[in-house]
Scaffold this active site. Structure first.
Site, PDB file in Angstrom:
ATOM      1  N   GLU A  53       0.805  -1.226   0.000  1.00  0.00           N
ATOM      2  CA  GLU A  53       0.000   0.000   0.000  1.00  0.00           C
ATOM      3  C   GLU A  53       0.839   1.278   0.000  1.00  0.00           C
ATOM      4  OE1 GLU A  53      -1.570  -2.673   0.572  1.00  0.00           O
ATOM      5  OE2 GLU A  53      -3.649  -2.256   0.040  1.00  0.00           O
TER       6      GLU A  53
ATOM      7  N   ARG B 182       2.562  -8.801   4.249  1.00  0.00           N
ATOM      8  CA  ARG B 182       1.639  -8.224   3.249  1.00  0.00           C
ATOM      9  C   ARG B 182       2.484  -7.663   2.120  1.00  0.00           C
ATOM     10  NH1 ARG B 182      -3.446  -5.021   4.033  1.00  0.00           N
ATOM     11  NH2 ARG B 182      -4.334  -5.016   1.932  1.00  0.00           N
TER      12      ARG B 182
ATOM     13  N   HIS C  82      -1.499   3.872  -1.806  1.00  0.00           N
ATOM     14  CA  HIS C  82      -2.571   4.834  -1.499  1.00  0.00           C
ATOM     15  C   HIS C  82      -2.618   5.981  -2.508  1.00  0.00           C
ATOM     16  CE1 HIS C  82      -4.262   3.016   1.932  1.00  0.00           C
ATOM     17  NE2 HIS C  82      -3.188   3.107   2.688  1.00  0.00           N
TER      18      HIS C  82
ATOM     19  N   TYR D 256       3.416   1.984   1.958  1.00  0.00           N
ATOM     20  CA  TYR D 256       3.973   2.379   3.260  1.00  0.00           C
ATOM     21  C   TYR D 256       5.493   2.153   3.278  1.00  0.00           C
ATOM     22  CZ  TYR D 256      -0.771   2.939   5.061  1.00  0.00           C
ATOM     23  OH  TYR D 256      -2.060   3.363   5.270  1.00  0.00           O
TER      24      TYR D 256
ATOM     25  N   GLN E 262     -18.426   4.616   3.193  1.00  0.00           N
ATOM     26  CA  GLN E 262     -18.959   5.828   3.807  1.00  0.00           C
ATOM     27  C   GLN E 262     -18.749   5.900   5.316  1.00  0.00           C
ATOM     28  OE1 GLN E 262     -22.599   5.694   0.810  1.00  0.00           O
ATOM     29  NE2 GLN E 262     -23.004   7.128   2.447  1.00  0.00           N
TER      30      GLN E 262
END
Ligand code: FAD
Ligand code: NAP
Ligand code: SF4
Length: 685
Positions: free
Chosen positions: A169, A219, A257, A171, A349
């Site tokens: 992601e 991961r 991201h 990081y 949401q």
């Protein structure tokens, strides 16, 4: 077929050598906000215990930083001392008491850290944080590695069954792997062997520190979705190296991201990235490496999970948000009750959007998520009679919760089906998941014994004559009248005409109002009838420019959107960018999707008059630059106002009336608020 064999792959145990997981479902890490305050540990214990009771094979906590440099934001949850480890005991004990297993995620954010102490391989600011990171010295890198090791050891001390090393992601660890963020020329940069040294050292030294009988999940970013991302050979090389270094399980990470490709939103097809894990599994198996692989992203039903595993994509599936939506997902699958599962609709949401706004996460379809100790649904001591008027999200949640508590509930709707505006939402391409919520509530009505009266537009007289102990008005909203001269003409339609009544729409369309509904209508109109890229993986991948990582680094190419079905112009009166108030983590997707379909978006307009040839507009407060925007159809999406015509006569007759959902307040209404309000009121009556 017995229930246990409906999902033979999903429910099969997984032997890890030193321990056996009861099934193939991993609850993926989600930042809920409970990680970030000492006071939240009892709530975190209840949250995970409920999911352990629901039968998940292995759970992973939200990310905990191994040190201050690795914080997501100032004072983010950190595990760096024995005192901190002791606080986690309440969580691990609660999970183990329910027969569950839990791993702690170690998350070092690197340059994604939203604080001034962030560090990275090189001083390159990320597009999603205002803070430029400090470039680490070799000694600094060693300090970060030790922080990872300390964190893993403390996790073991705290009673966790393992850790997940967050290597994807975009990081910290990911930032070392690619030249996009690693410009170093020392032993930690340059050749790939150097760039991948960090994760390999972390995993091998961690294995030494924690012993053999402790789960280490790594991961792995299998598809970066950024330019200059890892090549496929590099990803496979890293997978082999971390396996040899001692990882127990490899989990799949998709997209940094900062990537401009949606990876988990509702418009992403189900299981859209499982082919990537399959590619990795095939590559590793060809070399005799059998480490269990977890696949991830948009797996939200037992059927999809089963299919993915049966197809050999992976050895486990990661479900994160689906377990917020329904803690009993696995239990219900095992009992052959998949129809009863409250399905995650991937809206973001209440979960991811909250996390990005520094609010505690919850779930749109399950307001009890992360509120397990606060929102408790208890049986009522006294059985009362209630009428609920309106079977939209507010009425459905209230009626079923009241009935679950033992009350007699009559639910009325003037329409022929339950769902209210969700029956419009489900027609939008990319919002097919909304069907699932309607299926779920349909089942809940059956199971809880709500007496449903469809095709019944109930009036105040009938409600007064019914002598109910209380009437809940969930009658929703009606479209706002924008009072534009000429709006009565035949070329003007409301969003209801278009979505519900299927009225014909011309080739060139002007949409008035750019809120959630205006954007959705635009999406509907640029898509050919009955079509949705979300239902066609191949097309969707091409639209967003996702490619085989074997052919292009990072797996991104130029998007190739299909041509729009119509020419659409989207307007609002406010000056500035359209769609500012759309979801925090999904608004950019809606904007990008419309841009790809050449939708013209214009702010700061005044609507002067609708003519047979189009819409006459002017600009700014001075109403200057009059212009006719030529079109065949104008669609009004100018907001909504509450429908509460029943309130006054009922109150006058002395009936106890409660307003929920849009009937209570139309401004900034969404299904999250409607369901939350309905559930909370019903829990209290
Ligand atoms: P409604 O859904 O409006 O339901 C009211 C019900 O009351 C209706 O079924 C109506 O028939 C019934 N009724 C009214 N008067 C009577 C009467 N006298 N007797 C009997 N029945 C009566 N929200 C989100 O959170 N996320 C989204 O992505 C999203 N997308 C949307 C897309 C579209 C195209 C639309 C139109 C809406 C979308 N929404 C979305 C908004 C969401 O659907 C609403 O916020 C929600 O439905 C409001 O719920 P409600 O129960 O208050 O009212
Ligand atoms: P909205 O978000 O309030 O948008 C209304 C739009 O109409 C705005 O663009 C507004 O912009 C315009 N408008 C307001 N008054 C007007 C007037 N008198 N004349 C002309 N234009 C006017 O409402 P909505 O689009 O109807 O959506 C209703 C609710 O459903 C929203 O609250 C939303 O949260 C929810 N929803 C959510 C999603 C989602 O994806 N999460 C999707 C659909 C709907 P200007 O005033 O600048 O013109
Ligand atoms: Fe899924 Fe939406 Fe609930 Fe998040 S808020 S878990 S995306 S249904």
């Amino acid at each position: 077929m017995s229930p246990a064999t409906a999902y033979p792959h999903l429910l099969a145990p997984l032997d890890l050598g030193f321990t056996t997981l009861p099934n193939r479902v991993l609850m993926g890490s989600m930042h809920t906000g409970l990680e970030d305050g000492r006071k939240h540990f009892p709530a975190m214990a209840a949250y995970f215990a409920e999911r352990a009771r629901g039968g998940v094979g292995l759970m992973v906590t939200g990310g905990f930083a191994p040190n201050i440099a690795g914080w997501t934001k100032p004072l983010a949850g950190t595990l760096a001392t024995s005192a901190a480890a002791r606080r986690h005991r309440v969580v691990t004990d609660a999970v183990h008491a329910e027969g569950g297993r839990i791993a702690l995620q170690i998350l070092h954010t690197g340059r994604y850290g939203y604080h001034p102490f962030c560090v990275a391989p090189s001083r390159i600011k990320s597009p999603i944080s205002p803070f430029a990171p400090y470039e680490l010295s070799a000694r600094g890198i060693e300090r970060q590695i030790r922080a990872f090791l300390r964190c893993a050891t403390l996790a073991r001390e705290a009673g966790y069954d393992g850790v997940e090393v967050m290597g994807s992601e975009g990081y910290f660890i990911n930032q070392f792997l690619v030249t996009h963020t690693n410009h170093r020329t020392d032993a930690w940069g340059g050749a790939y062997e150097n760039r991948m040294r960090l994760p390999v050292e972390i995993v091998s030294r961690m294995r030494e520190a924690v012993g053999r009988d402790f789960i280490i999940i790594y991961r792995l970013s299998m598809l970066d979705l950024i330019p200059d991302g890892s090549s496929w050979d590099e990803v496979v090389q890293l997978a082999k190296a971390v396996t040899q270094a001692g990882a127990t399980i490899l989990n799949t990470g998709i997209g940094w991201h900062e990537a401009r490709v949606p990876t988990i939103a509702t418009s992403v097809p189900r299981g859209a990235f499982t082919w990537v894990t399959k590619k990795m599994r095939t590559a590793l198996r060809a070399q005799g490496i059998t480490i269990p692989l977890v696949t991830s992203n948009r797996i939200n039903t037992p059927e999809v999970g089963e299919q993915v595993l049966a197809d050999g994509c992976a050895d486990m599936v990661s479900l994160a948000r689906p377990l917020l939506a329904d803690p009993e997902f696995v239990l219900k699958a095992r009992q052959g009750r998949a129809q009863d599962i409250n399905t995650c609709i991937a809206c973001n949401q209440a979960c991811l959007d909250h996390a990005f706004k520094n609010e505690l996460a919850t779930c749109l379809v399950n307001p009890r998520a992360v509120r397990e100790t606060e929102l408790v649904i208890r049986s009522s001591a006294q059985r009362k009679r209630f009428a609920v008027v309106g079977a939209g999200p507010a009425g459905l949640s209230a009626a079923t919760t009241l009935a679950e508590r033992g009350h007699e509930v009559h639910l009325f709707d003037g329409s022929e089906r339950i769902g209210g505006q969700f029956n419009l939402a489900k027609r939008i391409p990319g919002k097919e998941e909304f069907h699932e919520t309607l299926r779920y509530f349909g089942r809940r009505i059956e199971l809880t014994g709500v007496r449903l009266h469809l095709n019944t537009r109930v009036g105040s007289d009938a409600l007064i004559a019914g002598k109910y102990d209380g009437v809940l008005l969930a009658t929703g909203v009606v479209p706002r009248d924008p009072k534009i001269p000429g709006q009565e003409a035949a070329n003007v339609l409301s969003y209801i005409d278009v979505l519900l009544h299927g009225k014909p729409v011309g080739e060139r369309v002007v949409v008035i109002g750019a809120g959630g509904i205006g954007f959705d209508i635009a999406e509907f109109l640029v898509t050919p009838p009955g079509h949705s890229p979300t239902m066609n993986l191949h097309e969707w991948l091409a639209e967003w420019g996702v490619a085989d990582p074997e052919t292009v680094r990072g797996g991104v190419v130029r998007p190739q959107p299909a041509p729009p079905a119509r020419k659409v112009t989207l307007l609002q009166r406010k000056p500035g960018k359209l769609g500012k108030n759309l979801g925090k983590t999904t608004g950019w997707i809606h904007r990008a999707a419309l841009q790809m379909k050449q939708v013209e978006m214009i702010g700061g307009v005044n609507y002067e008059r609708i003519t047979p040839g189009g819409l006459l507009v002017t600009y700014g407060e001075q109403r200057r630059d009059g212009q006719l925007i030529e079109c065949d159809t104008v669609v009004l999406c100018a907001g909504q106002v509450p429908l509460r015509e029943l309130q006054a006569p009922l109150v006058a007759a002395g009936v106890a009336v409660h307003l929920i959902g849009g009937a209570d307040e139309a401004a900034e209404l969404d299904a999250k608020r409607a369901i939350d309000q309905g559930t909370r009121l019903a829990a209290s009556l």
